[in-house]
Every structure is written in C-alpha cells, then in structure tokens.
Design a protein around this motif. Structure first.
Motif, PDB file in Angstrom:
ATOM      1  N   ASP A 318       0.858  -1.181   0.000  1.00 47.33           N
ATOM      2  CA  ASP A 318       0.000   0.000   0.000  1.00 47.33           C
ATOM      3  C   ASP A 318       0.895   1.231   0.000  1.00 47.33           C
ATOM      4  O   ASP A 318       1.262   1.741   1.055  1.00 47.33           O
ATOM      5  N   PRO A 319       1.257   1.720  -1.203  1.00 49.58           N
ATOM      6  CA  PRO A 319       2.264   2.789  -1.285  1.00 49.58           C
ATOM      7  C   PRO A 319       1.846   4.031  -0.499  1.00 49.58           C
ATOM      8  O   PRO A 319       0.685   4.422  -0.515  1.00 49.58           O
ATOM      9  N   LEU A 320       2.818   4.629   0.210  1.00 50.30           N
ATOM     10  CA  LEU A 320       2.550   5.867   0.953  1.00 50.30           C
ATOM     11  C   LEU A 320       2.686   7.086   0.061  1.00 50.30           C
ATOM     12  O   LEU A 320       2.319   8.187   0.445  1.00 50.30           O
ATOM     13  N   VAL A 343       0.019  11.019  -1.978  1.00 55.45           N
ATOM     14  CA  VAL A 343       0.022  10.405  -0.652  1.00 55.45           C
ATOM     15  C   VAL A 343      -1.439  10.162  -0.252  1.00 55.45           C
ATOM     16  O   VAL A 343      -2.223  11.109  -0.246  1.00 55.45           O
ATOM     17  N   PRO A 344      -1.819   8.914   0.058  1.00 55.65           N
ATOM     18  CA  PRO A 344      -3.215   8.660   0.457  1.00 55.65           C
ATOM     19  C   PRO A 344      -3.577   9.542   1.657  1.00 55.65           C
ATOM     20  O   PRO A 344      -2.794   9.653   2.600  1.00 55.65           O
ATOM     21  N   ILE A 345      -4.743  10.150   1.601  1.00 58.03           N
ATOM     22  CA  ILE A 345      -5.077  11.190   2.558  1.00 58.03           C
ATOM     23  C   ILE A 345      -5.127  10.659   3.990  1.00 58.03           C
ATOM     24  O   ILE A 345      -4.774  11.348   4.943  1.00 58.03           O
ATOM     25  N   GLU A 346      -5.460   9.366   4.163  1.00 51.50           N
ATOM     26  CA  GLU A 346      -5.511   8.815   5.522  1.00 51.50           C
ATOM     27  C   GLU A 346      -4.108   8.592   6.103  1.00 51.50           C
ATOM     28  O   GLU A 346      -3.932   8.380   7.284  1.00 51.50           O
ATOM     29  N   GLU A 347      -3.079   8.681   5.242  1.00 56.25           N
ATOM     30  CA  GLU A 347      -1.699   8.493   5.714  1.00 56.25           C
ATOM     31  C   GLU A 347      -0.944   9.814   5.834  1.00 56.25           C
ATOM     32  O   GLU A 347       0.161   9.867   6.370  1.00 56.25           O
ATOM     33  N   ILE A 348      -1.522  10.884   5.292  1.00 57.77           N
ATOM     34  CA  ILE A 348      -0.724  12.090   5.059  1.00 57.77           C
ATOM     35  C   ILE A 348      -0.223  12.733   6.350  1.00 57.77           C
ATOM     36  O   ILE A 348       0.911  13.213   6.419  1.00 57.77           O
ATOM     37  N   ASN A 667      -1.066  -0.760  -7.268  1.00 54.36           N
ATOM     38  CA  ASN A 667      -1.420   0.312  -6.326  1.00 54.36           C
ATOM     39  C   ASN A 667      -0.773   1.643  -6.695  1.00 54.36           C
ATOM     40  O   ASN A 667      -1.382   2.697  -6.560  1.00 54.36           O
ATOM     41  N   GLN A 668       0.466   1.574  -7.171  1.00 52.00           N
ATOM     42  CA  GLN A 668       1.130   2.821  -7.594  1.00 52.00           C
ATOM     43  C   GLN A 668       0.352   3.476  -8.732  1.00 52.00           C
ATOM     44  O   GLN A 668       0.120   4.689  -8.726  1.00 52.00           O
ATOM     45  N   ILE A 669      -0.049   2.658  -9.709  1.00 50.02           N
ATOM     46  CA  ILE A 669      -0.779   3.241 -10.853  1.00 50.02           C
ATOM     47  C   ILE A 669      -2.098   3.843 -10.362  1.00 50.02           C
ATOM     48  O   ILE A 669      -2.456   4.964 -10.712  1.00 50.02           O
ATOM     49  N   LEU A 670      -2.796   3.085  -9.517  1.00 49.85           N
ATOM     50  CA  LEU A 670      -4.088   3.572  -9.008  1.00 49.85           C
ATOM     51  C   LEU A 670      -3.927   4.906  -8.270  1.00 49.85           C
ATOM     52  O   LEU A 670      -4.724   5.827  -8.447  1.00 49.85           O
ATOM     53  N   ASN A 671      -2.887   5.008  -7.450  1.00 49.24           N
ATOM     54  CA  ASN A 671      -2.702   6.237  -6.669  1.00 49.24           C
ATOM     55  C   ASN A 671      -2.327   7.439  -7.528  1.00 49.24           C
ATOM     56  O   ASN A 671      -2.528   8.583  -7.128  1.00 49.24           O
ATOM     57  N   ASP A 672      -1.766   7.183  -8.715  1.00 51.25           N
ATOM     58  CA  ASP A 672      -1.420   8.280  -9.625  1.00 51.25           C
ATOM     59  C   ASP A 672      -2.639   8.854 -10.339  1.00 51.25           C
ATOM     60  O   ASP A 672      -2.605   9.968 -10.847  1.00 51.25           O
ATOM     61  N   ILE A 673      -3.705   8.054 -10.421  1.00 46.81           N
ATOM     62  CA  ILE A 673      -4.826   8.437 -11.294  1.00 46.81           C
ATOM     63  C   ILE A 673      -5.511   9.751 -10.881  1.00 46.81           C
ATOM     64  O   ILE A 673      -5.734  10.602 -11.749  1.00 46.81           O
ATOM     65  N   PRO A 674      -5.831   9.982  -9.586  1.00 51.45           N
ATOM     66  CA  PRO A 674      -6.512  11.247  -9.263  1.00 51.45           C
ATOM     67  C   PRO A 674      -5.744  12.469  -9.750  1.00 51.45           C
ATOM     68  O   PRO A 674      -6.331  13.411 -10.261  1.00 51.45           O
TER      69      PRO A 674
END
Ligand SMILES: [Zn+2]
Length: 1009
Positions: A318-320, A343-348, A667-674
């Motif tokens: 789960d990339p930070l 950075v996923p908002i719940e980790e920021i 997961n990296q690709i997914l997190n880049d999408i927004p």
C-alpha cells in the motif's frame, strides 16, 4: 572586439567552451558557448527582483513582444523570427530572472534578428492598449480577462502553486524578493497599471543588467559586428544613474528558527490523494562542492526502486506515495525541498514523522551502502558526458544564467561552476561518516517546514462560489452603461494594437538559404541487407561468424553511448488481455529474472540495471508517434554493448511476474490516477481517444487512465484470491507480444567502433523467427467507428478541479506518409497557429484562450484543433470557425510574406527534430523502418515545403479545414469547470454542435460496457 572586453574563456566538462565578454561602454554582457550543432540558441537574461505580487516581471515579459522603439508593431518580432528560420520567440519569468529565447537553424538568421530582439527588450513601446489586452481588463460582460490574467487563473490555485507560494511566505522575509509571486496574483493583477510596469522596466531593463547567452556555432567576429548597432543605439541614449546589482545584497536571509507544519488546501472533488512538501535552508549557491554532494545524496536516497526512500515509501503493497524526490532552488542562498506526490489522505498526517524516522534510522545505524553510492556517482559522471551530447545548449544556459545572477564579475565563479566531473571524482573518496554527517547536518539537525497539501471538494465549491459572487457584484457595481463602455474600450485597444506591420520591414529581412544549415549525418545499415552500400554496412557484413535471423537497423553517429531499442508490434495480443498493458510496461524493469538457471531477485535486477546502464525505459511509441508499438530501450556506454543485449533479452523473455510485485505496481498506478484527472488538457485528449479508438484492438486505447481504475481494482482483488490466474494471463500476454516476428531492433551509436555489432546478438537466436515480420500497426488501423468516419459525436465533461475550459476537435486528414498534401498542410497549420499568426491574433489576442493549436497526425489520418485554457471554449471555437469561413471564401486573404515566414518556420521545426546525434538516429529509424520511407524522407519534405504555392494552401484549406468545423464530419470534446458547463453546451448547440454532458467516470464506463 570593438567595445567588448574578454572577461574569461572557460573550458567545460559539457563539450563546449564558454567565452564571456563585457562592453566597457554600455555594460552589456555576452557569453558565447561554442557547440557543434545545426541550431543556434539565444537566452537573453535580466536579473529581475520584485518585492510584491503585482507580477511586474511577468507582465513586462509579455509586453516586450508587442513592439519596440524602432519596430513599433505588435507581432513584428515573431514574424521576423520565422524569417530567420525559427519558430517564433519565447520567454520565461523565474523568481530571480527573466529570460527571452530564440532558436534558429544556422547562425545567419540569428545574427540578423539579434539587434531587433534587443531593441524589443531594452526599448519596448509599453502602450496602454497593449497592457489592456495582454495583461488585464474587464470585458463587456463584467468578467476579468487578459492574457496574463487568464494564464494565472489557470495555475494560481493548482496544488503545486499553492504549496510553493506558502513555502516562500514562510521561508523568506518581506525584504527578500524570493518571497514574491513574480507571475502576479489575480487580486494584484486586477489593481496593476501600465505606469507601474514602465517604472519597473526603467529600473531593471538596462544594458548593464542584461546578459546575452548564445549557444551554437557562431563566429565571434560576426557576433561583435551584429552588436555594433546595438551598442551605438544604447550609447545614444546617454548615461544611466548607477544601479545596485540585484539579489547580491538582498538574496541572503536568516535560517528558520523553529519547525513549522501547516495544511494547504487545494480544489478537487476527489479527496483521496494529497502532496507533502518539506523544505530546509540550504547552502549558498557558490558552495559548488557541497551542492554536488547533496545532489548525489538525494539521488542515493530516491533514484531507483531499491533506493532507501522508494523502498520504504513507494515499493510497498500500500504505497505511501507514488513519487518521492528532492529538489533545490538555485538562489543566492538555496532552499532544499522534498516532494512526495499522491500520498493517500488517511496516511498524510503521519507521513512527515515517518520520513524523519527513516532518515534518523540511517544516521543511527551508519547505514550508507557504499557500493551503491559509488554506482550513483559513476552514473552521474556518465550523465555529464551524455548531457554534452543531448542537451549542451540547456546546460550552458542554466550555468551561465546562474553565473550572471550570482557569480563574481571577473569570471572566477564561472570557472568553478563547470567542474562537475572534478567534484564527482572527489565525492568517490567520501566515507560513510562523511555522508551521514551531510544527511544529519542538512536534513535532521536543521529546522524544517512541512506543508500538507490536501484536496478539498468544499474548498473547490467555496472558491467557485466566491468568484461567482465577486463577478456578480462587479457587474452590478459597473452597471449597464459602464459595461458598454468597457466593451468599446476593448475594441479600441485591439484596434490600436493591430497596426499592420509594413510589408517592406518583412521584405527587407531576407530569409537565409536552407543550404547554409548543416545537418547531422547519419549512416544506416541493416542486418542481412544486400542492397545498402556504405562503410557501416560493410562493417556489419564483415561480422559474419553466426547466423542472426532478426531485423536490426544500425545507425552510425558520433557518440560515446549505444542505445539499443526494441520496437514490438502489439497486434497479436489477445483482445481481453489488452488492459494489462499499463501494468505490464510499468512493472517489466522491476521484476525478478531467471538467468542461467538462477533467479535474480527484483532488487538484484534493479541494482544490476543501474550499474550497467545509463538509462532504460519501456512504453508505447516513440517521440514521432507509433503508439501501437511497445518500445523497450537501454542506453549504455559503448563498452557495455553486450551487457545491454543481455539485459534486453532478460527483460523480454526471462522476467517473472509475481503477485507481490504486481500488487505494488497496481497500487502505484491507481494512486497516480486522481492527479492525472486534474489536468484539463490531457483529459481532453484521453476522452477524444476513448471516442475515436477501438479499445478491443488498440493497445494504446486500452491503456487509457480512465479505464484503469476499474480494471486495476478488480485485478487487486484477483491477486488476493487467485494470484496464479493473473500471472498466467500476463505470461500469455508476454508470449504474444514478445514473439520474434513482432520485433524490430535498433542500434544507434558509434557502430564502426563496435567489434561485433551483429554477432553480439547470437544468443537471441534461441527465439528464432522463421516467418515474415509482422506488419507495423498504425493508429489508423485501430480506430473506432467514430474515428473512421467522424461526425455528430461530441461530449462536454464537467471537471471541478479546473477553473477554465479546454477542447479538442477532430476530422479526417491525410493518412499516407508520402501524401502530397502534407507539405501544404504543414504550412497552412503554421500560418494559422504561429505566434502572431491568424489564430494568435484573433483568438489569444482577444482573450478567448491562452493558446490554440492544430495538428496533423498522418499516422492516425486525423487533423485536430485544440483550445487550451479558455474562459469559454465555445467562443474561441466560434471565432476559429469564422476565420476558416473567411479564408475559404477569400474574404480574408493569405498574405504572401506570411507564407514565406511560415515555410521557414516549418523548415526550422524539421531541422530541430534532428538537431542532436540521438534524435537524428531516431529520425533515420522512424523514416525507414516505421514509415517505410527512404532515408531521404525529411530532405524531400523540405524541398516540397519550399516548392509549395498559395493555390496548394487554398486546396488543403477546402479539403480539410472546412470539415473540421462541420458537425457532420467532426468529433468534439470539451472539458470545463463546473459552473460553465451549461453555458458552453448551449452556445455549441447554437452553432449546430450537440455535446452530450457527462463526467470522466461516465465516459469511461459507457465506453467499456
Ligand atoms: Zn506568461
């Protein structure tokens, strides 16, 4: 050398000598960087310091192009630039300087244009009417407009601009110019006046604060001769009051005295991903060795999937964050920065503490992998050599600009600034504790600023709301009568700006002959060719001790490196597996590899690649298109040619897909999408591709980010429940793609120096190809029904994260690479698009869009028109349609002098495509192998361009451009800020174009169902 005195002559590590002169009379500085290349670049720099947010440096940069004392006509500079064999002019405003640029093919045109350009910089007209249209005005609808105003509207509230502005406000005191927004904040631009800009010009735009940096092949004596009239003119103005050198006395400031952490909101309806920015005070810019050491340390920490910070924060299930990188400003006193994106908002909130813990752990454990550090340094040394080949101009510009702003006037600092190799060689001797000390001193023992950039839908709404209310109130306050006056005032200003350039000015500027341009020579050879005859082919033929049954093209250039590339036709991949393309290409260089009966772990592969190669990459297409080909490339020092071949073989056939790696990459690709969904222009392209391409056939269409959220979310689930099925499918994908019948290899470099250019591929023979080569799939082969026959298709997308609108409009164009329409089409596009050309004057000049451009994509058989950053894309579109009507009915004439300028601009763009060794080699391969055209293709096109007549232009205008603006033969995509959607949709409809209103999610869902 006339008035000019030689200050210093500095040999560099970057393949050029920098020679610096200064005029004893005017104070003008000139730096010549002697580079062997067909293009000559000019960078004209002024130190510009500003202590407020009115944006004087940036607005002035725009106004300089509107005419000068000797040439008081808007657009004359760009029209003349084209005649100097260039493609217009350009400029940028940084926080500490403003730089005006020009690139010409050959030096003749450059030297002719130079005095005219300097006249614009030092003595611009700075008229009230120019300010009105170019900087800011209120239009007849009561809205704020103007080119600069719209430009800042497009970026001031982006996440990156908001974070950096906040950082500046915290780090720099009010007495320091680094603190200001030199682009101009919208609220200040609304209060600015032309007088303020004139005062600013007077204070900073002086010959003794101007440096002309010239890179390329220019004879110094000719250059001094070209500058004689410039000097004369400057001296005729009489002496100037003394000036304090900008920055040198104000650019220092106290260090932070405590840690600061703040949250910065930015507008986005998708609230899932944020950005973390951390900043520290850095060394002075003259501390070259320390700066280099920090640069190397930063790379060591972040440069590859096995570097400390990527391993800890990116390459995990789960990339930070999806990207983490250091950067630094090059101010008098520098600022060190770290940015973690997506950075996923719940980790920021936890992110900064985790980062500092990681750095602290390295210090406590004395943990520096010296073997990898050595590799990083050695690679940096190679990169110095590489940049001498691939971007000597930009390297020279960056160093000389910094030296002009901050260096000592006797040239001593310049001598120290060009010794990269020497500093790198010294860094090899540093010990573990030296590195740990460096890390501790700059990143742990110092105070820092942490900014958490968080997306907020509420903030987006609130901003739209406030802006609407402000405009509403402005309208009311002004009242009907005043608004009418404003409308008239705009018309008047435009008329005042549009005094036509007298024809004799253009005619007197004789276009240099194309024969004066020196092209880079490339000699090509092919494996097993009987027809090619040259020294390179003979060298290949002599290397004949083994049977090599592959397609290989060798392009011989002068280079210390070899670039090996595999272009692979993707048409045999089964349709249902095409969505795997993105994850396949992104993961392929970071997987375990089975080599000689042993398994290399993914870490060993990444380490091995970074030890042996200068760079490696996988993706779709080349810089000249061909997105239906998967392309894998590896660049190495020439001595490592065989290693490159071995790596390519491993990557194509011996990588092992593992559930663990696939989860991480997915997961990296997914997190880049927004983040990619926040970009208006690229979303316009993505939506047009959904409409015009068949995702069941096209490898490029199936990779579209808009399809990937659903696909990858499912994939992650399958990787949990049934990982083997995914691995199996990816293996089928790979077997289909990497079939030797699909592969065309390209070797570019000093082929004659390779001992076994051909037989080094003998191990490839295991994967023998017996049949014929698969054909090259072109974009035109994978179109959807709407792409094959455009018409009656249009959408408008609501995108809350932007503040303006973008659009793209598409119709059929020539689809054969030797179509005789291509030359006139390129000239017609240039005439319409060019700076100060028809569209520029009538669309940008009237504030209808920041820019708009046409493109003819022969591979797709498509012509497109794009509108970029427009307050209302329908108005810009309507105007473009009107222009085409006027031209085809000859109510507006095509001017002959403009045609000559456009031809020379097109010729420039062709020369610039092959202006370095590596680019020339790529053009050679693309023309002969991908386009199936002769090696002389570009030269023949040059001849066709010179021979084009005006009637040819009218022919292509009727044949293509009319259908672009006819709803029956064109497709349309508009992406707009929410508030404007109904209005834009309505005005398109009144023009006969029906746009379906939709969202990014829906358009992807509709297309895939
Ligand atoms: Zn600008």
């Amino acid at each position: 050398m006339g008035n000019f005195e030689l200050i210093c002559e500095v040999p560099t590590d970057f393949g050029a000598t920098y020679t610096k002169y200064k005029s004893t009379k005017s104070g003008l500085t000139v730096v010549l960087s002697d580079i062997e290349a067909p293009l000559v670049n000019g960078y004209f720099v002024l130190a510009t310091e500003s202590f407020d947010d009115f944006g004087c440096p940036h607005t002035l940069e725009h106004l300089v192009f509107l005419g000068s004392e000797q040439f008081p006509y808007k657009g004359v500079l760009d029209s003349l630039a084209n005649r100097a064999i260039a493609q217009g002019t350009n400029a940028w405003t940084d926080v500490d300087h403003t730089c005006y640029t020009i690139t010409t093919a050959g030096s003749q045109g450059f030297l002719k244009l130079l005095p005219i350009y300097v006249d614009h910089v030092l003595y611009p007209t700075l008229t009230e009417s120019g300010y009105y249209t170019e900087v800011h005005h209120i239009n007849g609808e009561g809205e704020d407009a103007g080119v600069v105003y719209s430009e800042m509207q497009g970026c001031q509230n982006s996440s990156s601009d908001r974070l950096h502005l906040r950082m500046k406000r915290i780090l720099y005191p009010e007495t320091c110019g680094y603190r200001s927004e030199t682009g101009g904040l919208m609220e200040r631009l609304r209060e600015l006046s032309v007088e303020k800009i004139r005062d600013y010009h007077k204070a900073y735009y002086r010959p003794d604060n101007l440096c002309l940096i010239i890179t390329g092949k220019v004879d110094p004596a000719d250059l001094m001769k070209a500058l004689e009239p410039v000097e004369e003119n400057i001296l005729s103005k009489g002496p100037l009051p003394p000036m304090q050198r900008p920055w040198v006395s104000t650019g220092d400031f106290p260090n932070l005295t405590k840690n600061i952490e703040e949250t910065v909101l930015f507008a986005d309806e998708d609230e899932s991903m944020g950005t973390v920015l951390i900043a520290w005070n850095g060394p002075k810019c003259h501390e070259y060795f320390t700066m280099k050491a920090l640069e190397v340390l930063n790379l060591y920490l972040t440069d590859s999937p096995v570097s400390v910070l990527q391993k800890e924060f990116v390459e995990i299930e789960d990339p930070l964050c999806t990207e983490i990188e250091f950067d630094s400003t090059d101010h008098l006193k520098t600022t060190l920065m770290l940015t973690a994106s997506n950075v996923p908002i719940e980790e920021i909130d936890e992110f900064p503490a985790q980062l500092f813990e990681t750095l602290q752990r390295l210090v406590e454990a004395n943990d520096i992998d010296m073997e990898r550090m050595k590799m990083v340094i050695e690679k940096e040394i190679l990169k110095v050599n590489d940049s001498a080949e691939t971007d000597a101009h930009e390297t020279a510009a960056a160093i000389c600009i910094s030296d002009f702003l901050y260096g000592s006037e006797d040239g001593e600092d310049l001598k120290k600034a060009v010794k990269d190799k020497e500093y790198l060689a010294q860094l090899i001797d540093l010990t573990v504790s030296d590195w740990i000390n460096l890390l501790k001193t700059w990143y742990l023992d110092q105070f820092h600023v942490v900014l958490l950039g968080k997306p907020s839908a509420e903030f987006a709404e609130q901003m739209t709301e406030e802006e609407n209310q402000r405009i509403e109130k402005q309208r009311e306050d002004l009242g009907e009568k005043k608004l009418e006056e404003l409308h008239d005032a705009l018309e008047k200003a435009m008329a005042a700006n549009d005094v036509p350039v007298p024809n004799e000015i253009l005619d007197n500027f004789v276009i240099p002959s194309v024969s004066t341009i020196k092209f880079i020579d490339v000699q090509s050879a092919q494996n097993n060719s009987k027809s090619i005859k040259n020294a390179v082919q003979e060298h290949i033929n002599r290397d004949n001790s083994a049977d090599i049954p592959f397609f290989i093209q060798f392009d011989h250039i002068k280079s210390a490196f070899i670039k090996l590339t595999a272009h692979i036709s993707a048409s045999s991949i089964p349709s249902h597996l095409l969505p795997y393309t993105r994850i396949f290409l992104k993961s392929i260089f970071s997987l375990p590899v089975e080599r000689d009966g042993m398994t290399l772990t993914y870490e060993e592969v990444v380490k091995g690649l970074s030890e042996d190669t200068l760079e490696y990459d996988s993706g779709l297409g080349t810089s000249s298109g061909f997105r239906e080909l998967a392309v894998f490339s590896i660049k190495v020092e020439a001595s490592k040619y065989k290693k490159a071949i071995k790596w390519l073989q491993d990557i194509l056939w011996h990588t092992q897909f593992t559930a663990e790696r696939l989860k991480i990459v997915a997961n990296q690709i997914l997190n880049d999408i927004p983040q990619s969904k926040r970009d208006g222009h690229s979303m316009t392209i993505a939506c047009m591709r959904i409409i015009q391409y068949d995702a069941t056939k096209s490898v490029s269409a199936s990779r579209n980010v808009l399809f990937q959220t659903a696909f990858l979310t499912n994939l992650l689930q399958t990787l949990e429940n049934d990982p083997n099925s995914v691995v199996k499918e990816l293996n089928i994908y790979r077997d289909a793609l990497c079939n030797p019948a699909n592969i065309r290899l390209h070797v570019a470099g000093d082929i004659l120096k390779l001992e076994e250019p051909r037989t080094s591929f003998k191990d490839f023979s295991v994967y023998k190809n017996n049949g014929p080569l698969a054909p090259i799939t072109l974009a035109q082969d994978v179109l959807s029904a709407a792409g094959i026959s455009p018409g009656e298709t249009g959408v408008i997308i609501n995108l809350p994260s932007i503040e303006n609108s973008f659009s793209m409009h598409s119709t059929k164009g020539p689809s054969k690479f030797d179509d005789p329409d291509i030359a006139p089409l390129l000239i017609m596009i240039e005439l319409l698009d060019t700076m100060e050309g028809i569209f520029w004057k009538l669309i940008r000049g009237q504030g209808l869009a920041y820019s708009c451009f046409l493109d003819s994509d022969v591979e797709a058989g498509e012509i497109s028109f794009s509108i970029y950053k427009s307050p209302d894309a329908s108005k810009a579109f309507e105007q473009a349609k009107f222009v085409i009507d006027q031209l085809t009915t000859k109510k507006m004439e095509i001017e002959l002098s403009a045609v000559d300028g456009a031809k020379s601009a097109v010729i420039y763009s062709m020369v610039s495509r092959e202006n370095t060794m590596d680019r020339a080699a790529l053009q050679s391969f693309a023309n002969q192998v991908l386009k199936h055209m002769p090696a002389s293709y570009n030269r023949s096109l040059l001849t066709a361009i010179q021979a084009t007549k005006v009637e040819d232009l009218y022919r292509v205008l009727d044949k293509y451009f009319v259908s672009l603006f006819d709803p029956k033969t064109s497709n349309h995509v508009v992406v707009s800020t929410s508030a404007k959607v109904p209005e834009i949709q309505k005005s398109f409809s009144s023009l006969g174009f029906n746009l379906k209103s939709t969202t990014l999610n829906d358009i992807a869902g509709d297309a895939s169902s």
